[in-house]
Design an enzyme around this catalytic site. Structure first.
Site, PDB file in Angstrom:
ATOM      1  N   LEU A   1       0.596  -1.061   0.096  1.00 19.48           N
ATOM      2  CA  LEU A   1      -0.484   0.468   0.279  1.00 19.48           C
ATOM      3  C   LEU A   1       0.725   1.184  -0.063  1.00 19.48           C
ATOM      4  O   LEU A   1       1.677   1.478   0.626  1.00 19.48           O
ATOM      5  CB  LEU A   1      -0.888   0.019   1.103  1.00 19.48           C
ATOM      6  CG  LEU A   1      -1.579  -1.044   1.469  1.00 19.48           C
ATOM      7  CD1 LEU A   1      -3.037  -0.611   2.489  1.00 19.48           C
ATOM      8  CD2 LEU A   1      -2.460  -2.139  -0.038  1.00 19.48           C
ATOM      9  N   ALA A   2       0.662   2.164  -0.746  1.00 17.37           N
ATOM     10  CA  ALA A   2       1.453   3.456  -1.000  1.00 17.37           C
ATOM     11  C   ALA A   2       0.850   4.298  -2.060  1.00 17.37           C
ATOM     12  O   ALA A   2       0.690   5.292  -2.143  1.00 17.37           O
ATOM     13  CB  ALA A   2       2.943   3.082  -1.986  1.00 17.37           C
TER      14      ALA A   2
ATOM     15  N   ARG B   1       2.591  14.879   6.542  1.00 14.28           N
ATOM     16  CA  ARG B   1       3.166  15.375   7.185  1.00 14.28           C
ATOM     17  C   ARG B   1       5.063  15.286   6.671  1.00 14.28           C
ATOM     18  O   ARG B   1       5.672  15.715   7.075  1.00 14.28           O
ATOM     19  CB  ARG B   1       3.180  14.728   8.189  1.00 14.28           C
ATOM     20  CG  ARG B   1       2.721  15.284   9.573  1.00 14.28           C
ATOM     21  CD  ARG B   1       1.638  14.017  10.832  1.00 14.28           C
ATOM     22  NE  ARG B   1       1.134  12.866  10.204  1.00 14.28           N
ATOM     23  CZ  ARG B   1       0.773  11.777  10.736  1.00 14.28           C
ATOM     24  NH1 ARG B   1       1.477  11.674  12.053  1.00 14.28           N
ATOM     25  NH2 ARG B   1       0.208  10.853  10.450  1.00 14.28           N
TER      26      ARG B   1
ATOM     27  N   ASP C   1       5.681   2.560   3.674  1.00 12.07           N
ATOM     28  CA  ASP C   1       6.295   3.919   3.936  1.00 12.07           C
ATOM     29  C   ASP C   1       6.652   2.932   5.821  1.00 12.07           C
ATOM     30  O   ASP C   1       6.572   3.290   6.416  1.00 12.07           O
ATOM     31  CB  ASP C   1       4.911   4.786   4.604  1.00 12.07           C
ATOM     32  CG  ASP C   1       3.356   4.287   5.325  1.00 12.07           C
ATOM     33  OD1 ASP C   1       3.399   3.510   5.497  1.00 12.07           O
ATOM     34  OD2 ASP C   1       3.190   5.657   5.887  1.00 12.07           O
TER      35      ASP C   1
ATOM     36  N   ARG D   1      37.933  10.530  -9.640  1.00 13.77           N
ATOM     37  CA  ARG D   1      36.527  10.754 -10.877  1.00 13.77           C
ATOM     38  C   ARG D   1      36.323   9.552 -11.276  1.00 13.77           C
ATOM     39  O   ARG D   1      37.200   8.542 -11.744  1.00 13.77           O
ATOM     40  CB  ARG D   1      36.515  12.089 -11.704  1.00 13.77           C
ATOM     41  CG  ARG D   1      36.133  12.958 -10.282  1.00 13.77           C
ATOM     42  CD  ARG D   1      36.666  15.055 -11.802  1.00 13.77           C
ATOM     43  NE  ARG D   1      34.953  14.496 -12.712  1.00 13.77           N
ATOM     44  CZ  ARG D   1      35.134  15.302 -13.688  1.00 13.77           C
ATOM     45  NH1 ARG D   1      36.485  16.361 -14.276  1.00 13.77           N
ATOM     46  NH2 ARG D   1      34.808  14.922 -14.774  1.00 13.77           N
TER      47      ARG D   1
ATOM     48  N   LYS E   1      40.958  11.989 -13.392  1.00 14.00           N
ATOM     49  CA  LYS E   1      39.281  11.197 -14.619  1.00 14.00           C
ATOM     50  C   LYS E   1      39.791  10.710 -15.800  1.00 14.00           C
ATOM     51  O   LYS E   1      41.211  10.872 -16.455  1.00 14.00           O
ATOM     52  CB  LYS E   1      38.491  12.759 -15.162  1.00 14.00           C
ATOM     53  CG  LYS E   1      37.273  12.055 -15.586  1.00 14.00           C
ATOM     54  CD  LYS E   1      36.490  13.163 -17.135  1.00 14.00           C
ATOM     55  CE  LYS E   1      37.283  12.653 -17.644  1.00 14.00           C
ATOM     56  NZ  LYS E   1      37.397  13.028 -19.091  1.00 14.00           N
TER      57      LYS E   1
ATOM     58  N   ASN F   1      42.931  18.411 -22.014  1.00 12.71           N
ATOM     59  CA  ASN F   1      41.894  17.053 -22.449  1.00 12.71           C
ATOM     60  C   ASN F   1      40.469  17.906 -23.024  1.00 12.71           C
ATOM     61  O   ASN F   1      40.247  16.865 -23.994  1.00 12.71           O
ATOM     62  CB  ASN F   1      41.344  16.142 -21.256  1.00 12.71           C
ATOM     63  CG  ASN F   1      40.829  16.917 -20.764  1.00 12.71           C
ATOM     64  OD1 ASN F   1      41.006  17.969 -19.557  1.00 12.71           O
ATOM     65  ND2 ASN F   1      39.806  15.234 -20.768  1.00 12.71           N
TER      66      ASN F   1
ATOM     67  N   ARG G   1      59.009  26.947 -22.860  1.00 10.48           N
ATOM     68  CA  ARG G   1      58.904  28.394 -21.617  1.00 10.48           C
ATOM     69  C   ARG G   1      59.382  29.214 -22.530  1.00 10.48           C
ATOM     70  O   ARG G   1      60.785  29.327 -23.123  1.00 10.48           O
ATOM     71  CB  ARG G   1      58.208  27.902 -20.747  1.00 10.48           C
ATOM     72  CG  ARG G   1      60.449  28.360 -20.371  1.00 10.48           C
ATOM     73  CD  ARG G   1      60.731  27.225 -19.239  1.00 10.48           C
ATOM     74  NE  ARG G   1      61.432  27.160 -18.509  1.00 10.48           N
ATOM     75  CZ  ARG G   1      62.235  26.353 -17.622  1.00 10.48           C
ATOM     76  NH1 ARG G   1      61.365  25.149 -17.476  1.00 10.48           N
ATOM     77  NH2 ARG G   1      64.012  25.935 -17.878  1.00 10.48           N
TER      78      ARG G   1
HETATM   79  C1  UD1 Z   1      -3.425   0.822   9.994  1.00 12.63           C
HETATM   80  C2  UD1 Z   1      -4.540  -0.421  10.473  1.00 12.63           C
HETATM   81  C3  UD1 Z   1      -4.364   0.058  11.981  1.00 12.63           C
HETATM   82  C4  UD1 Z   1      -2.475  -0.437  12.403  1.00 12.63           C
HETATM   83  C5  UD1 Z   1      -1.754   0.650  11.525  1.00 12.63           C
HETATM   84  C6  UD1 Z   1      -0.711   0.407  11.752  1.00 12.63           C
HETATM   85  C7  UD1 Z   1      -6.439  -0.615   9.274  1.00 12.63           C
HETATM   86  C8  UD1 Z   1      -7.560   0.276   8.866  1.00 12.63           C
HETATM   87  N1  UD1 Z   1      -5.642  -0.076  10.243  1.00 12.63           N
HETATM   88  O1  UD1 Z   1      -4.179   2.164  10.228  1.00 12.63           O
HETATM   89  O2  UD1 Z   1      -5.269  -1.144  13.133  1.00 12.63           O
HETATM   90  O3  UD1 Z   1      -2.649  -0.683  13.779  1.00 12.63           O
HETATM   91  O4  UD1 Z   1      -2.335   0.806  10.124  1.00 12.63           O
HETATM   92  O5  UD1 Z   1       0.442   1.800  11.581  1.00 12.63           O
HETATM   93  O6  UD1 Z   1      -5.845  -0.698   8.680  1.00 12.63           O
HETATM   94  N2  UD1 Z   1      -3.256   4.143   2.349  1.00 12.63           N
HETATM   95  C9  UD1 Z   1      -3.531   2.839   1.303  1.00 12.63           C
HETATM   96  N3  UD1 Z   1      -5.082   3.261   0.905  1.00 12.63           N
HETATM   97  C10 UD1 Z   1      -5.974   3.817   1.957  1.00 12.63           C
HETATM   98  C11 UD1 Z   1      -5.544   4.074   3.613  1.00 12.63           C
HETATM   99  C12 UD1 Z   1      -3.802   3.645   3.263  1.00 12.63           C
HETATM  100  O7  UD1 Z   1      -2.626   3.363   0.438  1.00 12.63           O
HETATM  101  O8  UD1 Z   1      -6.960   3.922   1.664  1.00 12.63           O
HETATM  102  C13 UD1 Z   1      -1.969   3.350   2.798  1.00 12.63           C
HETATM  103  C14 UD1 Z   1      -1.421   4.561   3.459  1.00 12.63           C
HETATM  104  O9  UD1 Z   1      -0.489   4.810   3.144  1.00 12.63           O
HETATM  105  C15 UD1 Z   1      -0.104   3.736   4.551  1.00 12.63           C
HETATM  106  C16 UD1 Z   1      -1.118   2.448   4.779  1.00 12.63           C
HETATM  107  O10 UD1 Z   1      -2.025   1.869   4.260  1.00 12.63           O
HETATM  108  O11 UD1 Z   1       1.226   3.610   3.762  1.00 12.63           O
HETATM  109  C17 UD1 Z   1      -1.626   2.929   6.861  1.00 12.63           C
HETATM  110  O12 UD1 Z   1      -2.651   3.779   6.393  1.00 12.63           O
HETATM  111  P1  UD1 Z   1      -3.027   4.471   7.944  1.00 12.63           P
HETATM  112  O13 UD1 Z   1      -3.929   5.596   7.799  1.00 12.63           O
HETATM  113  O14 UD1 Z   1      -1.315   5.002   8.130  1.00 12.63           O
HETATM  114  O15 UD1 Z   1      -3.618   3.089   8.847  1.00 12.63           O
HETATM  115  P2  UD1 Z   1      -4.700   3.661  10.026  1.00 12.63           P
HETATM  116  O16 UD1 Z   1      -5.705   3.703   9.449  1.00 12.63           O
HETATM  117  O17 UD1 Z   1      -3.507   4.790  10.364  1.00 12.63           O
END
Ligand code: UD1
Ligand code: CA
Length: 456
Positions: A8-9, A15, A103, A335, A353, A388, A442
């Protein structure tokens, strides 16, 4: 067993206060997402799925050429369950799906392997940690026998559940077949109005699956990065591990907190009794042979330095190849394409170099050597320049064995200085010098009778 990995990204990472998508921010010089993907590859994942949203173009561009990645787009961030669902159509029908986070960069291979090993058609696995302050995290709810029954998000938890210290890291491994069944059933009827991935835990229990938990070797493996301070904290933790590994291999590191190792692909290879002083940075693939000494404030990138060579303080070495017993710096710059043969010396304020410095040859002070090949036992005087470049094209300088170049000479390439020839100090050499000759080019010194003007 087929292993799908979903990373998931899609989150914004606001922040970080950055134009760069969060998952592209580096730890040890490598994007966080690359750490996660490399770890997934290390457990023989069959398919890598990355769910992107914010900054998706930049994220995809950063991994252009990584053909093993399938991208899934989550336009609106409606929760972790919704995010995984974006990749669902691309997942295999059976096998294991491992869920990771772009992350949460420092998850380790042995942890993922252990999670995978716990998955079967009747069991899923979940990575948990215990926290003194579990605020904000999903809590692991267990029955009287200690069996996991569900995960409750902080915002949905009652007082008893809030006191649970065991939290969800988010990382889990699930039978893929079940995921196909459960994800479409998720609802957003909760405190945050999101589709929670964590709701699959209760669904698993309901379908008669066992939810096995596992704790990582290091809590830091599960730390997420939401801001620069957390990024720096993980950087330090990771550096300490990399440096410790070098010390385990027998390297003397004078101050482990002041050696940084970055973006190592094949990593840093070391011989015996290497010594590294303070404030050194090793980048990319670096080979340090037996007894090599790296003095303070030096940077060495993608280079190999063979046994017994010494890199003195404040030197900068990139894409260079240094043979045995060489002496570099202080304040030297090698280099790309600099090749030093055994016993060569490049002293202070010299830049080399794309040139070979032959065995036992010396380039001691204030010199530029570019596109040159220098034979054995050559002495290049202080302030020598290989000219060069004519502003358009580059030309080669060839200096044969035993040559002596007097100080402050310019060698205008293309030019050849033959074996054992000598160039007088201050010469501008524009024509080849024959072997054994002395070339002087020279202005001739003259002595004139002259009275210096005096003030009226
Ligand atoms: C989530 C968990 C929680 C856990 C915590 C650990 C859920 C509902 N909750 O919390 O139980 O303790 O992680 O850090 O899963 N992301 C997406 N798409 C979205 C939402 C999130 O890609 O729609 C990605 C975010 O970029 C992030 C990760 O998923 O990398 C977690 O999302 P975040 O919102 O931090 O999770 P929490 O709800 O805080
Ligand atoms: Ca979070």
């Amino acid at each position: 067993m087929n292993i799908d990995v979903v990373v998931l990204a899609a989150g914004q990472g606001s922040r970080m206060k950055s134009d760069l998508p969060k998952v592209l921010h580096p730890i040890a010089g490598k994007p966080m997402l690359a750490h996660v993907l490399d770890c997934a590859r290390s457990v023989d994942a069959n398919d890598l799925h990355v769910v992107v949203g914010h900054g998706s173009d930049k994220v995809k561009a950063a991994f252009e050429g990584a053909n093993d990645i399938q991208w899934a787009l989550q336009i609106e961030q409606k929760g972790t369950g919704h995010a995984v669902k974006m990749a669902l159509d691309n997942l295999a029908k059976s096998g294991i799906t491992l869920i990771l986070y772009g992350d949460v960069p420092l998850i380790q291979s042995n942890t993922l392997q252990a999670l995978n090993n716990l998955v079967s058609p009747t069991q899923m696995s979940l990575l948990t940690v215990n926290m003194d302050d579990p605020s904000g995290y999903g809590r692991i709810v267990r029955d009287e026998n200690g069996k996991v029954t569900s995960i409750v998000e902080h915002k949905d938890a009652n007082a008893a559940q809030l006191s649970i210290k065991e939290v969800n890291t988010g990382i889990m491994a699930v039978p893929t077949e079940s995921l196909h069944k459960w994800l479409p059933q998720l609802s957003s009827d909760n405190a945050q109005g999101e589709y929670y991935l964590t709701d699959v835990i209760a669904m698993a229990v309901e379908s008669g699956l066992n939810v096995e938990t596992l704790q990582p070797e290091f809590a830091e493996e599960t730390y997420g990065v939401n801001n620069r301070a957390q990024q720096a904290e993980l950087e330090r933790w990771y550096q300490a591990r990399l440096v410790n590994e070098l010390m385990t291999q027998g390297v003397t590191v004078l101050d482990p907190s002041r050696l940084d190792i970055r973006a190592s692909g094949a990593g840093v290879n070391v011989g015996r009794d290497v010594v590294i002083d303070a404030n050194v940075i090793l980048e990319g693939e670096v080979m340090l042979g037996d007894g090599v000494q790296i003095e303070a404030n030096s940077i060495i990138k993608n280079s190999s330095i063979a046994a017994g060579s010494v890199v003195k303080a404040f030197s900068h070495i990139e894409d260079a190849n240094v043979a045995q017993g060489c002496d570099i710096g202080p304040y030297a710059r090698l280099r790309p394409g600099a090749i030093l043969e055994n016993g060569a010396k490049v002293g202070n304020f010299c830049e080399v170099k794309k040139s070979v410095i032959g065995e036992g040859s010396k380039v001691n002070h204030l010199t530029y050597i570019g596109d040159a090949s220098i034979g054995k036992n050559v002495n290049i005087g202080a302030g020598t320049i290989t000219c060069n470049y004519d502003g358009v094209n580059k030309f080669k300088t060839q200096i044969e064995d035993g040559v002596f170049i007097g100080s402050n000479s310019s060698l205008v390439a293309p030019v050849v200085v033959g074996e054992n020839a000598t160039v007088g100090a201050g010469s501008t050499i524009t024509k080849d010098v024959a072997a054994n000759k002395l070339a002087v080019a020279r202005g001739k010194q003259v002595s004139l009778n002259w009275q210096r003007p005096s003030k009226k």
